[in-house]
Design a protein around this motif. Structure first.
Motif, short mmCIF file in Angstrom:
data_model
loop_
_atom_site.label_atom_id
_atom_site.label_comp_id
_atom_site.label_asym_id
_atom_site.label_seq_id
_atom_site.Cartn_x
_atom_site.Cartn_y
_atom_site.Cartn_z
N LEU A 213 0.83 -1.20 0.00
CA LEU A 213 0.00 0.00 0.00
C LEU A 213 0.86 1.26 0.00
CD1 LEU A 213 -2.94 -0.90 2.43
CD2 LEU A 213 -2.99 -0.77 -0.07
N LYS A 214 1.98 1.22 0.73
CA LYS A 214 2.89 2.37 0.71
C LYS A 214 3.47 2.56 -0.69
CE LYS A 214 5.20 3.65 4.32
NZ LYS A 214 6.14 3.77 5.47
N ALA A 215 3.78 1.45 -1.37
CA ALA A 215 4.27 1.56 -2.74
C ALA A 215 3.21 2.20 -3.64
CB ALA A 215 4.67 0.19 -3.27
N TRP A 216 1.95 1.83 -3.42
CA TRP A 216 0.88 2.39 -4.23
C TRP A 216 0.68 3.88 -3.97
CZ3 TRP A 216 -2.21 1.05 -8.27
CH2 TRP A 216 -2.03 -0.24 -8.79
N GLN A 217 0.99 4.32 -2.78
CA GLN A 217 0.98 5.77 -2.55
C GLN A 217 1.95 6.47 -3.49
OE1 GLN A 217 1.77 6.06 1.74
NE2 GLN A 217 -0.30 6.86 2.04
N GLY A 218 3.10 5.84 -3.68
CA GLY A 218 4.08 6.40 -4.61
C GLY A 218 3.61 6.35 -6.04
N PHE A 219 2.97 5.23 -6.44
CA PHE A 219 2.46 5.14 -7.80
C PHE A 219 1.44 6.25 -8.06
CE2 PHE A 219 2.67 0.21 -7.29
CZ PHE A 219 4.03 0.26 -7.18
N ASP A 220 0.55 6.44 -7.09
CA ASP A 220 -0.53 7.40 -7.26
C ASP A 220 -0.02 8.83 -7.35
OD1 ASP A 220 -3.52 7.77 -7.22
OD2 ASP A 220 -3.03 8.95 -5.46
N ALA A 221 1.08 9.10 -6.64
CA ALA A 221 1.62 10.46 -6.62
C ALA A 221 2.55 10.76 -7.79
CB ALA A 221 2.37 10.70 -5.30
N ASP A 222 3.08 9.73 -8.45
CA ASP A 222 4.07 9.89 -9.52
C ASP A 222 3.35 10.21 -10.84
OD1 ASP A 222 6.09 9.76 -11.38
OD2 ASP A 222 6.79 7.76 -10.79
N GLU A 223 3.58 11.38 -11.37
CA GLU A 223 2.90 11.79 -12.60
C GLU A 223 3.29 10.93 -13.79
OE1 GLU A 223 3.57 15.89 -13.26
OE2 GLU A 223 2.37 16.56 -11.53
N ASP A 224 4.44 10.26 -13.71
CA ASP A 224 4.88 9.41 -14.81
C ASP A 224 4.39 7.97 -14.68
OD1 ASP A 224 6.27 11.53 -15.98
OD2 ASP A 224 8.06 11.14 -14.75
N ASN A 225 3.74 7.66 -13.58
CA ASN A 225 3.27 6.29 -13.36
C ASN A 225 1.89 6.11 -13.98
OD1 ASN A 225 1.89 4.00 -11.69
ND2 ASN A 225 4.04 3.85 -11.14
N PRO A 226 1.62 4.96 -14.61
CA PRO A 226 0.30 4.76 -15.24
C PRO A 226 -0.87 4.81 -14.25
CG PRO A 226 1.57 2.72 -15.21
CD PRO A 226 2.51 3.81 -14.84
N PHE A 227 -0.59 4.69 -12.94
CA PHE A 227 -1.66 4.73 -11.95
C PHE A 227 -1.73 6.07 -11.22
CE2 PHE A 227 -0.72 0.12 -12.26
CZ PHE A 227 -1.96 -0.29 -12.76
N HIS A 228 -1.10 7.08 -11.80
CA HIS A 228 -1.15 8.41 -11.19
C HIS A 228 -2.60 8.90 -11.07
CE1 HIS A 228 -0.37 12.55 -10.20
NE2 HIS A 228 -0.96 12.97 -11.32
N GLY A 229 -3.00 9.22 -9.83
CA GLY A 229 -4.32 9.78 -9.59
C GLY A 229 -5.48 8.83 -9.76
N THR A 230 -5.22 7.53 -9.78
CA THR A 230 -6.30 6.58 -10.06
C THR A 230 -6.87 5.91 -8.81
OG1 THR A 230 -4.77 4.73 -10.35
CG2 THR A 230 -5.33 6.02 -12.31
N VAL A 231 -6.25 6.08 -7.63
CA VAL A 231 -6.64 5.33 -6.43
C VAL A 231 -7.52 6.18 -5.52
CG1 VAL A 231 -5.82 4.14 -4.37
CG2 VAL A 231 -4.55 3.92 -6.52
N ASP A 232 -8.63 5.59 -5.10
CA ASP A 232 -9.50 6.22 -4.09
C ASP A 232 -9.01 5.74 -2.73
OD1 ASP A 232 -11.47 7.04 -2.35
OD2 ASP A 232 -13.12 6.54 -3.69
N TRP A 233 -8.30 6.59 -2.03
CA TRP A 233 -7.64 6.19 -0.78
C TRP A 233 -8.60 6.07 0.40
CZ3 TRP A 233 -3.20 3.87 -0.83
CH2 TRP A 233 -2.37 4.05 -1.93
N GLU A 234 -9.85 6.37 0.19
CA GLU A 234 -10.84 6.15 1.24
C GLU A 234 -11.58 4.83 1.06
OE1 GLU A 234 -13.45 9.49 1.23
OE2 GLU A 234 -11.94 10.86 2.07
N ARG A 235 -11.16 4.04 0.05
CA ARG A 235 -11.86 2.79 -0.26
C ARG A 235 -10.83 1.70 -0.55
NH1 ARG A 235 -17.02 4.82 -0.90
NH2 ARG A 235 -17.02 7.05 -1.34
N ILE A 236 -10.34 1.08 0.50
CA ILE A 236 -9.30 0.06 0.39
C ILE A 236 -9.81 -1.23 1.02
CG2 ILE A 236 -6.95 -0.61 1.03
CD1 ILE A 236 -6.27 2.35 1.17
N ALA A 237 -9.52 -2.35 0.38
CA ALA A 237 -9.86 -3.67 0.92
C ALA A 237 -8.65 -4.58 0.79
CB ALA A 237 -11.05 -4.27 0.18
N LEU A 238 -8.52 -5.50 1.74
CA LEU A 238 -7.48 -6.52 1.71
C LEU A 238 -8.15 -7.89 1.71
CD1 LEU A 238 -5.00 -5.16 4.44
CD2 LEU A 238 -4.98 -4.71 1.97
N MET A 239 -7.65 -8.79 0.87
CA MET A 239 -8.17 -10.15 0.80
C MET A 239 -7.01 -11.13 0.91
SD MET A 239 -11.18 -9.94 -2.09
CE MET A 239 -10.09 -10.07 -3.51
#
Length: 763
Positions: A213-239
């Motif tokens: 999840l910490k890595a995904w924070q970096g993906f979401d913040a990195d403008e060059d990452n394909p997942f930039h701005g795509t994560v809703d951080w108020e809606r997380i589930a673990l399975m």
């Protein structure tokens, strides 16, 4: 010592002699010709123990009350796929040169000890615990023209223990493709390097999920990452699956801590908004922080387990389910499902049917398993519905969790035992508060049994053993209630006499020559009663949106008839009369051993009784402060089944020696809307509810375990639609047995209310 790992903490039987390999249809067979033994078919001891209970799904799943498409239907999004990771993996190209982008390693050395395997593992993987990679497979929504933009809920899933060289993380593609099409990002996290003979490593699995999840924070913040701005951080589930199913609970617990419980030098700084957890056939107790079971609070929790699991052979997830609590501040819920004929491995497409590895065909009764596609479809339905409900607040699928019969058209054809608890639940009696059989959980709540053969409280256990003498606790208590009606009479005659106010006539009516298998008692049928103190129902806001919650597990036992109640003393009685003896059995309850036998009776008279094969049933009766009452059969609100036989091993002698019972004690949860009772009797005032009776008037003999009795207010979205249409009107098959008070009206001579089981006052 508490169980460390359910399968591996239990002494294993010696390897059986080679037996013929059964023909298994619909199974991913991975046994080569060299592994298939050629033996004599009549080798002693090789008899299969395959035995399946006749399914009632045609009746139980006959309705599809929830409208619209199944949650297993693909959504509007196209599905994209990529992998991320170290970029240097020496065994898998998807985490080597084929990664879409690279991640940094993390130091897990304070959480994992490899012991003597450290060197060999480093030779295979190329790294040790001080540089664990963060590798993942990602299925993500691709926005077609006109579709809504993100951000999207983020869901991580982690596998359990398996052969580390047979990689497990690709096995959840079926969930990735479905969830991505419905607008979720699903990541299957690689933890194959934690698989194998390591023990006590589930804290590391949980911690690694948070590191992803910490890595995904970096993906979401990195403008060059394909997942930039795509994560809703108020809606997380673990399975998680298997050990991963336990690990998600550790992750949720660590997420709220500042330090690692076993070593404060390892600090935590996570704090993610983890709303929901899904545990698939989890273990429990493999890791225990500070030597304590993991508590959870205010998180949505879904757990399911297969009856024919050949690896985790008990429903261990019931323990964590019991430890999920709610403060009442968050509108969360928890749900548990026991799936008959499902196994351990078929939740993962890579694992398949062989829960014990390549030797499975000669050890396990594989022919009894449900088809793998059915097992995967169940996971699709329940997981997608759960995530839509808890991450998106979509109310369409909520009735599924309160009563699975509302989705009979979506569920694969087998039998299910389900549990549900909403955050609004308040217990009246959870049977853990003290050792007094007559007191409930809330001050002022009292409990009483009348005419019972069995009335005792105790610990509920799983069928797996810690030692040969001790079974694994479910970490919850229950009350055992048994009854045996034997009087030869016509109950209606007794009730007619009783309603006329002539107790002598009532006694005489019970002696008439006619015979009724349900028996006759001038005091009414056996019952178990919960009395609420004055004002409690109003204080809790009991009304038409309230539900009565209880879990019921029938046993195989046929209790003997109870002794007659001790007569009340008269003036002629001497000082040594039993009325003055504190040990007198006034409630008519048969004394029981601490651990009564669970095997069915072998009485030939019982075997010849045609009613013994009929489904068990009993009545629920509510009474308000004015005496208005209404009664309905519990079978109106769900299936009440005899224990489901579980025969996992091919050899019945090994099955019988390994397990103390051939079934798991899994209660079915009944969530009963109280407005069903006011539909029967509009004069019933729920705000002055004073008594709840379990009246054993529909089955001649039986025993049940009851747990978790209380009231809840889950909200309208959970309560509609209903299988019975929400009318409360009984069908012809629910006709009231004599004395049940089904549809009675106080003061109405055409439908009088009989005083069921009232204890006579002192003369």
């Amino acid at each position: 010592m508490l169980p460390a790992d359910f399968l591996r903490s239990i002494p294993q039987p010696p390897a059986p002699p080679l037996c013929p390999v059964p023909r298994c249809r619909g199974v991913r067979a991975r046994v080569t010709a060299a592994l298939v033994p050629v033996v004599v078919l009549l080798l002693p001891g090789c008899g299969t123990s395959l035995h399946l209970v006749e399914s009632d799904h045609a009746r139980v799943l006959a309705h599809q009350a929830i409208e619209g498409e199944s949650p297993s239907s693909p959504g509007v999004f196209e599905v994209g796929f990529l992998t991320y990771g170290s970029g240097t993996d020496r065994n898998r190209i998807e985490y080597g040169d084929s990664v879409a982008f690279t991640t940094t390693a993390v130091d897990a050395s304070k959480l994992v000890s490899l012991g003597g395997e450290a060197a060999s593992r480093k030779r295979f993987w190329g790294f040790g615990p001080d540089e664990f990679p963060r590798n993942g497979r990602v299925w993500y929504p691709v926005r077609p023209e006109g579709a809504a933009d993100g951000p999207f809920p983020l869901v991580l899933i982690v596998h359990g223990n398996h052969n580390p060289r047979e990689f497990s993380d690709p096995g959840y593609a079926y969930l990735g493709e479905l969830l991505a099409s419905r607008g979720f990002i699903l990541v299957s996290v690689d933890m194959n390097f934690l698989n194998g003979a390591i023990r006590g490593e589930n804290d590391a699995r949980g911690w690694m999920l948070l590191q992803h999840l910490k890595a995904w924070q970096g993906f979401d913040a990195d403008e060059d990452n394909p997942f930039h701005g795509t994560v809703d951080w108020e809606r997380i589930a673990l399975m998680g699956h298997s050990r991963g199913g336990e690990a998600v609970a550790h992750a949720a617990a660590f997420n709220r801590l500042t330090h690692y419980p076993d070593d404060a030098s390892l600090t935590f700084d996570f704090g993610f908004d983890i709303r929901s957890l899904v545990a698939i056939a989890p273990v429990d107790g493999q890791y225990e922080p500070s030597n304590r079971a993991v508590p959870l609070e205010d998180v949505n929790y879904l757990v399911f387990h297969g009856s024919h699991d050949g690896d985790v052979t008990s429903f261990a997830g019931l323990r964590q389910y019991a430890r999920v609590g709610f403060s009442g501040r968050v509108p969360a819920f928890k749900s548990a499902v026991y799936v008959y004929r499902a196994n351990h491995g078929q939740w993962n497409e890579e694992w398949g049917a062989f829960d014990n590895g390549p030797r499975s065909p000669r050890i396990l009764a594989l022919d009894g398993l449900m088809p793998m596609e059915d097992q995967l479809e169940f996971a699709r339905v329940y997981i997608a519905a759960f995530l839509e409900a808890t991450l998106r607040e979509d109310p369409r699928f909520l009735p599924l969790f309160r009563d699975h019969r509302t989705a009979g058209g979506w569920l694969p054809p087998t039998m299910y035992k389900t549990r549900f608890q909403h955050a609004s639940f308040r217990p009246l009696a959870d049977f853990s508060e003290d050792i007094d059989l007559t007191t409930g959980t809330v001050p002022g709540v009292t409990l009483q049994g009348v005419g019972l053969s069995t009335w005792r409280e105790g610990e509920m256990v799983l069928r797996s053993r810690i030692t040969p003498q001790r079974q694994v606790s479910q970490q919850r208590q229950g009350v055992w209630l048994g009854w045996h009606r034997t009087a030869e009479a016509e109950p209606a005659a007794a009730e007619k006499a009783a309603s006329a106010g002539d107790p002598d006539a009532s006694d005489a009516a019970c002696e008439v020559a006619t015979t009724d298998d349900l028996g006759c008692d001038p005091m009414g049928p056996p019952r178990y009663s919960i009395a609420l103190p004055e004002g409690l129902a109003a204080e809790w806001g009991a009304g038409t949106g309230t539900t009565l919650e209880l879990e019921v597990a029938p046993t195989e036992r046929k209790p003997p008839p109870p002794p007659p109640p001790t007569p009340e003393p008269t003036q002629a009685d001497g000082p040594d009369d039993a009325a003055n003896d504190p040990s007198a059995n006034r409630a008519g309850v048969q004394e029981q051993d601490a651990n009564p036998p669970t095997a069915p009776s072998t009485d030939p008279d019982d075997e010849d009784d045609p009613e013994e094969s009929e489904p068990m049933d009993f009545s629920l009766e509510l009474v308000d402060a004015s005496g208005a009452r209404a009664t309905l059969p519990i079978s109106q609100f769900g299936p009440l089944r005899a224990p489901l036989d579980i025969r996992v091993l091919r050899r019945s002698d090994l099955e019988n020696s390994r397990f103390p019972t051939l079934h798991e004690v899994v209660g079915h949860g009944f969530s009963v809307p109280l407005d069903e009772f006011t539909s029967v009797n509009p004069e019933l005032d729920l705000s002055t509810l004073r008594e709840i009776h379990l009246v054993f008037d529909r089955t001649r003999v039986g025993e049940i375990i009851v747990s978790g009795v209380g009231l809840a207010q889950p909200g309208d979205a959970f309560l509609a639609p209903r299988v019975n249409g929400g009318t409360g009107a009984p069908s012809e098959t629910d006709a009231a047995p004599p004395g049940s008070n089904l549809g009675c009206r106080p003061g109405n001579p055409e439908a009088p209310c009989v005083e069921l089981g009232r204890v006579p006052g002192p003369t």
